[in-house]
Each structure stands twice: as C-alpha cells, then as structure tokens.
Design an enzyme around this catalytic site. Structure first.
Site, mmCIF file in Angstrom:
data_model
loop_
_atom_site.group_PDB
_atom_site.id
_atom_site.type_symbol
_atom_site.label_atom_id
_atom_site.label_comp_id
_atom_site.label_asym_id
_atom_site.label_seq_id
_atom_site.Cartn_x
_atom_site.Cartn_y
_atom_site.Cartn_z
ATOM 1 N N HIS A 251 96.527 63.954 66.423
ATOM 2 C CA HIS A 251 97.599 64.191 65.616
ATOM 3 C C HIS A 251 98.629 64.995 66.037
ATOM 4 O O HIS A 251 99.816 64.790 65.896
ATOM 5 C CB HIS A 251 96.689 64.835 64.531
ATOM 6 C CG HIS A 251 97.756 65.045 63.284
ATOM 7 N ND1 HIS A 251 97.975 64.290 62.210
ATOM 8 C CD2 HIS A 251 98.411 66.424 63.077
ATOM 9 C CE1 HIS A 251 98.916 64.785 61.525
ATOM 10 N NE2 HIS A 251 99.146 65.905 61.831
ATOM 11 N N GLU A 252 98.428 66.023 66.401
ATOM 12 C CA GLU A 252 99.274 67.158 67.134
ATOM 13 C C GLU A 252 100.003 66.527 68.313
ATOM 14 O O GLU A 252 101.322 66.648 68.275
ATOM 15 C CB GLU A 252 98.870 68.437 67.664
ATOM 16 C CG GLU A 252 98.097 69.204 66.448
ATOM 17 C CD GLU A 252 99.068 69.108 65.171
ATOM 18 O OE1 GLU A 252 100.335 69.149 65.301
ATOM 19 O OE2 GLU A 252 98.381 69.566 64.020
ATOM 20 N N CYS B 28 95.124 56.684 58.677
ATOM 21 C CA CYS B 28 95.963 56.890 60.003
ATOM 22 C C CYS B 28 95.628 58.370 60.410
ATOM 23 O O CYS B 28 95.741 59.255 59.604
ATOM 24 C CB CYS B 28 97.301 56.748 59.695
ATOM 25 S SG CYS B 28 98.657 56.934 61.140
ATOM 26 N N HIS C 64 104.094 62.828 59.583
ATOM 27 C CA HIS C 64 103.010 62.492 58.744
ATOM 28 C C HIS C 64 103.293 61.226 58.090
ATOM 29 O O HIS C 64 104.058 60.831 57.578
ATOM 30 C CB HIS C 64 102.842 63.635 57.633
ATOM 31 C CG HIS C 64 102.234 65.219 58.276
ATOM 32 N ND1 HIS C 64 102.778 66.159 57.819
ATOM 33 C CD2 HIS C 64 101.571 65.035 59.108
ATOM 34 C CE1 HIS C 64 102.147 67.162 58.510
ATOM 35 N NE2 HIS C 64 101.229 66.560 59.276
ATOM 36 N N CYS C 65 102.039 60.367 58.125
ATOM 37 C CA CYS C 65 101.965 59.055 57.629
ATOM 38 C C CYS C 65 101.396 59.190 56.234
ATOM 39 O O CYS C 65 100.416 59.724 56.028
ATOM 40 C CB CYS C 65 101.271 58.158 58.712
ATOM 41 S SG CYS C 65 100.831 56.476 58.236
ATOM 42 N N CYS D 157 97.851 53.996 62.939
ATOM 43 C CA CYS D 157 97.929 52.769 62.238
ATOM 44 C C CYS D 157 99.005 51.958 62.958
ATOM 45 O O CYS D 157 99.862 52.396 63.757
ATOM 46 C CB CYS D 157 98.404 53.088 60.609
ATOM 47 S SG CYS D 157 100.105 53.592 60.682
ATOM 48 N N HIS E 265 102.725 64.229 66.859
ATOM 49 C CA HIS E 265 104.043 64.900 66.597
ATOM 50 C C HIS E 265 105.110 65.320 67.723
ATOM 51 O O HIS E 265 106.310 64.989 67.633
ATOM 52 C CB HIS E 265 103.685 66.239 65.890
ATOM 53 C CG HIS E 265 103.280 66.154 64.569
ATOM 54 N ND1 HIS E 265 103.739 65.447 63.509
ATOM 55 C CD2 HIS E 265 102.154 66.836 63.985
ATOM 56 C CE1 HIS E 265 103.088 65.476 62.281
ATOM 57 N NE2 HIS E 265 102.266 66.397 62.534
#
Length: 173
Positions: free
Chosen positions: A130-131, A146, A140-141, A165, A134
C-alpha cells in the site's frame, strides 16, 4: 526499479522477508534490505507516547539506496492529528514508512482460520504494498478489495487483498 527496505529498531527477519516478497510479487521490482537504523532524533513525542511518521520517511530517504525506500519499524506512529497510522508515504515520493505496532493484534475477528503469525505477516505485506503504491503515485482506491483502499483499522486491512485492482494496476503499468 529498486526498493530498499530500511529497518528502524528491532525488526524481525520474518517481517523483512514478508515485505520483500510482497514488493517483488506485486511490483516486479528488485528489493534490498538496508542495515538496521536507530530511531531518528526528534521522532519521539512524549506527550503522545508515539513517534512522528514523517521523521521515519526522512530517514528512509536519507539512507535508502533505492529509487523507492521504505522504513519498517515496530514503533507506534502518528501523523499530524491522526491518533495513529499503519504507514505513511507521499504521492510520487521516494520515501515511506510502515509500523508493525498496531498490526499485531491476536485475531482477524474470525475472517479466516489463519494463525496469529500468518495474520500479522499478511497485514505487513498489505501495508508495505500500500505505502509503496503511494510512492508510485497511486491514491486511495474505492475498491475495498484493492490493496490501495484506505484502511483505518486492522479489520479493513484484513478484508482487502494484497494486490492492486485492475484500475490501479493500469495506472502504474
């Protein structure tokens, strides 16, 4: 693309392995693990009894050898007025951070039949992916499956998948 993992404090080998495996799998990048670093000076906020996430990002940017660098720490992090963060990254930046502190709860609320150790590793992999997402420019999705979905609690981390995703994948391809 090289991503350098920068351990800050006592980061277990299995956490570094999980992070490295997830990054290679999702982003098809090279991954290195830097030497363990001490907590940055000025990071600790005694009023909050937490550490400023931004100082860990700055450390990762300073000592990391990659195009993207991610600090991993067992310390509890905050960012501005938020009570805590699992991690932090700046869009299109080179540095980011993940804290394992709040990912270590004993259960995922019955979501799966995994052991506490497997649940913890799963959360670490998702937050690392996740990080770094970015830093690739992903926001953010809205898709709650996702990995780029905003997850303010471990329950939401547990629900999402480790992968991007289709929409997010196309944005970085």
């Amino acid at each position: 693309m090289l991503v350098d993992i920068v351990p800050v404090g006592n980061v277990p080998a299995e956490v570094k392995r999980a992070a490295s495996t997830a990054l290679r799998s999702v982003y098809d990048c090279d991954v290195t693990v830097n030497d363990s670093q001490s907590v940055p000076n000025g990071a600790y906020d005694s009023d909050r009894n937490q550490y400023s996430a931004e100082t860990f990002i700055q450390l990762a940017e300073r000592v990391g050898r990659g195009t993207k660098n991610i600090a991993i720490t067992p310390h509890d992090l905050f960012y501005r007025r938020r009570n805590y963060v699992f991690g932090l990254a700046y869009l299109d930046g080179s540095g980011s951070v993940v804290s394992t502190y709040r990912l270590q709860t004993s259960s995922d609320g019955g979501f799966s039949n995994q052991s506490a150790a497997d649940i913890f590793e799963d959360r670490v992999r998702k937050e690392i992916v996740h990080e770094i997402g970015h830093t690739y420019g992903l926001e953010h999705c809205d898709n709650n499956r996702c990995v780029m979905n905003f997850s303010p609690t471990v329950r939401e981390v547990d629900i999402k998948e480790e992968n991007l995703c289709g929409s997010c994948q196309r944005l970085i391809s």
